[in-house]
Design an enzyme around this catalytic site. Structure first.
Site, PDB file in Angstrom:
ATOM      1  N   ASP A 294      47.523  40.804  36.296  1.00 20.13           N
ATOM      2  CA  ASP A 294      47.211  42.225  36.567  1.00 20.13           C
ATOM      3  C   ASP A 294      46.843  42.900  35.424  1.00 20.13           C
ATOM      4  O   ASP A 294      47.647  42.993  34.406  1.00 20.13           O
ATOM      5  CB  ASP A 294      48.477  42.933  37.213  1.00 20.13           C
ATOM      6  CG  ASP A 294      48.207  44.354  37.622  1.00 20.13           C
ATOM      7  OD1 ASP A 294      47.155  44.954  36.956  1.00 20.13           O
ATOM      8  OD2 ASP A 294      48.832  45.039  38.369  1.00 20.13           O
TER       9      ASP A 294
ATOM     10  N   ASN B 119      36.032  40.847  33.539  1.00 19.48           N
ATOM     11  CA  ASN B 119      35.165  41.346  34.635  1.00 19.48           C
ATOM     12  C   ASN B 119      35.847  42.194  35.590  1.00 19.48           C
ATOM     13  O   ASN B 119      35.324  42.859  36.349  1.00 19.48           O
ATOM     14  CB  ASN B 119      34.554  39.955  35.306  1.00 19.48           C
ATOM     15  CG  ASN B 119      34.021  40.131  36.760  1.00 19.48           C
ATOM     16  OD1 ASN B 119      32.909  40.781  36.958  1.00 19.48           O
ATOM     17  ND2 ASN B 119      34.960  39.779  37.537  1.00 19.48           N
TER      18      ASN B 119
ATOM     19  N   TYR C  66      34.189  56.488  37.936  1.00 17.03           N
ATOM     20  CA  TYR C  66      33.887  55.214  37.753  1.00 17.03           C
ATOM     21  C   TYR C  66      32.658  55.079  36.606  1.00 17.03           C
ATOM     22  O   TYR C  66      32.895  54.174  35.464  1.00 17.03           O
ATOM     23  CB  TYR C  66      33.126  54.494  39.068  1.00 17.03           C
ATOM     24  CG  TYR C  66      32.802  53.171  38.961  1.00 17.03           C
ATOM     25  CD1 TYR C  66      33.516  52.066  39.003  1.00 17.03           C
ATOM     26  CD2 TYR C  66      31.042  52.923  38.821  1.00 17.03           C
ATOM     27  CE1 TYR C  66      33.042  50.821  38.854  1.00 17.03           C
ATOM     28  CE2 TYR C  66      30.853  51.836  38.758  1.00 17.03           C
ATOM     29  CZ  TYR C  66      31.432  50.577  38.936  1.00 17.03           C
ATOM     30  OH  TYR C  66      31.076  49.223  38.739  1.00 17.03           O
TER      31      TYR C  66
HETATM   32  P1  NAP Z   1      35.024  42.630  43.674  1.00 23.63           P
HETATM   33  O1  NAP Z   1      34.336  41.574  44.641  1.00 23.63           O
HETATM   34  O2  NAP Z   1      35.474  43.880  44.465  1.00 23.63           O
HETATM   35  O3  NAP Z   1      35.929  42.007  42.553  1.00 23.63           O
HETATM   36  C1  NAP Z   1      36.681  43.006  41.895  1.00 23.63           C
HETATM   37  C2  NAP Z   1      37.676  42.006  41.085  1.00 23.63           C
HETATM   38  O4  NAP Z   1      38.364  42.676  40.222  1.00 23.63           O
HETATM   39  C3  NAP Z   1      38.597  41.128  42.104  1.00 23.63           C
HETATM   40  O5  NAP Z   1      38.688  39.900  41.894  1.00 23.63           O
HETATM   41  C4  NAP Z   1      40.129  41.884  41.866  1.00 23.63           C
HETATM   42  O6  NAP Z   1      41.080  40.719  41.879  1.00 23.63           O
HETATM   43  C5  NAP Z   1      39.837  42.182  40.367  1.00 23.63           C
HETATM   44  N1  NAP Z   1      40.735  43.303  40.127  1.00 23.63           N
HETATM   45  C6  NAP Z   1      40.700  44.660  40.579  1.00 23.63           C
HETATM   46  N2  NAP Z   1      41.770  45.123  39.812  1.00 23.63           N
HETATM   47  C7  NAP Z   1      42.581  44.141  39.266  1.00 23.63           C
HETATM   48  C8  NAP Z   1      43.569  44.384  38.436  1.00 23.63           C
HETATM   49  N3  NAP Z   1      44.503  45.250  38.067  1.00 23.63           N
HETATM   50  N4  NAP Z   1      44.261  43.180  37.785  1.00 23.63           N
HETATM   51  C9  NAP Z   1      43.378  42.148  37.858  1.00 23.63           C
HETATM   52  N5  NAP Z   1      42.157  41.960  38.603  1.00 23.63           N
HETATM   53  C10 NAP Z   1      41.714  43.137  39.188  1.00 23.63           C
HETATM   54  O7  NAP Z   1      33.615  43.545  42.855  1.00 23.63           O
HETATM   55  P2  NAP Z   1      32.747  42.704  42.022  1.00 23.63           P
HETATM   56  O8  NAP Z   1      31.324  43.645  42.535  1.00 23.63           O
HETATM   57  O9  NAP Z   1      32.700  41.387  41.830  1.00 23.63           O
HETATM   58  O10 NAP Z   1      32.962  43.590  40.785  1.00 23.63           O
HETATM   59  C11 NAP Z   1      33.263  42.766  39.391  1.00 23.63           C
HETATM   60  C12 NAP Z   1      32.788  43.531  38.398  1.00 23.63           C
HETATM   61  O11 NAP Z   1      31.492  44.224  38.207  1.00 23.63           O
HETATM   62  C13 NAP Z   1      33.508  45.010  38.246  1.00 23.63           C
HETATM   63  O12 NAP Z   1      33.814  45.299  36.965  1.00 23.63           O
HETATM   64  C14 NAP Z   1      32.626  46.032  38.825  1.00 23.63           C
HETATM   65  O13 NAP Z   1      32.564  47.264  38.475  1.00 23.63           O
HETATM   66  C15 NAP Z   1      31.260  45.358  38.126  1.00 23.63           C
HETATM   67  N6  NAP Z   1      29.961  45.582  38.731  1.00 23.63           N
HETATM   68  C16 NAP Z   1      29.631  45.328  39.992  1.00 23.63           C
HETATM   69  C17 NAP Z   1      28.316  45.812  40.617  1.00 23.63           C
HETATM   70  C18 NAP Z   1      28.239  45.285  42.176  1.00 23.63           C
HETATM   71  O14 NAP Z   1      27.161  45.904  42.446  1.00 23.63           O
HETATM   72  N7  NAP Z   1      28.929  44.677  42.619  1.00 23.63           N
HETATM   73  C19 NAP Z   1      27.557  46.300  39.771  1.00 23.63           C
HETATM   74  C20 NAP Z   1      28.039  46.635  38.504  1.00 23.63           C
HETATM   75  C21 NAP Z   1      29.029  46.317  37.965  1.00 23.63           C
HETATM   76  P3  NAP Z   1      42.471  41.129  43.038  1.00 23.63           P
HETATM   77  O15 NAP Z   1      42.334  42.374  43.740  1.00 23.63           O
HETATM   78  O16 NAP Z   1      42.718  39.698  43.465  1.00 23.63           O
HETATM   79  O17 NAP Z   1      43.252  41.188  41.646  1.00 23.63           O
END
Ligand code: NAP
Length: 253
Positions: free
Chosen positions: A63, A90, A160
């Site tokens: 976490d 990430n 955010y």
């Molecule tokens: P996602 O599928 O919702 O994945 C988010 C990940 O973060 C999950 O694996 C979750 O794992 C983990 N997480 C959240 N809170 C956590 C905590 N307290 N401790 C450990 N792990 C935690 O979203 P994603 O799109 O892959 O996002 C990944 C990153 O890319 C993020 O930082 C997001 O802001 C960034 N991003 C995404 C986009 C997009 O369009 N998708 C664009 C720009 C930036 P658990 O819940 O299993 O812990």
């Protein structure tokens, strides 16, 4: 297809239970790295390790909001795979709502994951790289996953965007401090890619309208980040540190 080689590296990626983190774990393993996949949902991580192979991957419960959990996660990763020299911070969460409506609890939650979590992940990784001799090898790598929200206002996402902007400056500060200690820190700001973080939104009328407003009228794909993230993790990125890369299919134009 790959323009980077991660053979001999041991990489830890947070948020590997879904979306982009899962993708980064797969491409790192395919490029030759041993990979520790970290998140809270360990059942999902176990499935990923089955796919990647238990000889080159390990699942660690982490976490990122908790210092003790981050340290324990690194301990478990290093016990299984050896010293970590490459980190992808990430893990992140979204926070929707107009600023006037966002509660203090929600504001603190998004900063706890997107800022404190990134800080703890990068700090612990770098401490270990330095202790293992990164100053001599110059092979320490930290990649922070921010967002175009760090560079451009995304309406309805003020908290955010602020958290991601903080991540950018945090990364640049760490890059400067660690520049002579063998740890390169870079920041990637992706545009919109459909994952669990936003799938509901992009299935809505508002989401479809937003896509229609992008210059290329499409979302990106997770694979669009492979080349930059892989390169930044590799030996070839020896002279790249403190840099911020918007990889967004022109969404900020
Ligand atoms: P996602 O599928 O919702 O994945 C988010 C990940 O973060 C999950 O694996 C979750 O794992 C983990 N997480 C959240 N809170 C956590 C905590 N307290 N401790 C450990 N792990 C935690 O979203 P994603 O799109 O892959 O996002 C990944 C990153 O890319 C993020 O930082 C997001 O802001 C960034 N991003 C995404 C986009 C997009 O369009 N998708 C664009 C720009 C930036 P658990 O819940 O299993 O812990």
């Amino acid at each position: 297809m790959s323009n980077f080689d991660l053979t001999g590296r041991t990489l830890l990626v947070t948020g590997a239970s879904s979306g982009l983190g899962q993708r980064f774990a797969r491409i790192a393993a395919a490029a030759g790295a041993k990979v520790a996949v970290a998140a809270r949902r360990t059942d999902r991580l176990a499935a990923l390790v089955d796919e990647l192979g238990a000889d080159r991957a390990v699942a660690v419960a982490m976490d990122v909001e908790s210092e003790a959990s981050v340290i324990a996660g690194y301990d478990a990763a290093e016990a299984a795979l050896g010293p970590v020299d490459t980190v992808i911070a990430n893990a992140g969460m979204n926070s929707e709502g107009m600023a006037a409506d966002v509660s203090v609890e929600e504001f603190d939650r998004v900063f706890a994951v997107n800022v404190r979590g990134v800080f703890l992940t990068a700090r612990e990784g770098a401490r270990r790289m330095m202790a293992a001799g990164s100053k001599e090898t110059g092979r320490g790598r930290v990649v922070l996953i921010a967002s175009i929200g760090a560079l451009k206002v995304l309406p309805g996402l003020a908290a955010y965007c602020a958290s991601k902007a903080a991540g950018v400056q945090l990364g640049k500060g760490m890059a400067r401090e660690w520049i002579n200690r063998g740890v390169n820190v870079n920041i990637v700001c992706p545009g919109y890619i459909e994952t669990e973080i936003n799938a509901d939104w992009f299935a809505s009328d508002g989401g479809r309208k937003q896509i229609a407003g992008f210059p290329r009228r499409r979302l990106m794909e997770a694979g669009d980040l492979d080349a930059i993230v892989g390169h930044l993790c590799s030996d070839a990125a020896r002279a790249i540190t403190g840099s911020v890369f918007a990889i967004d299919d022109g969404q900020t134009l």
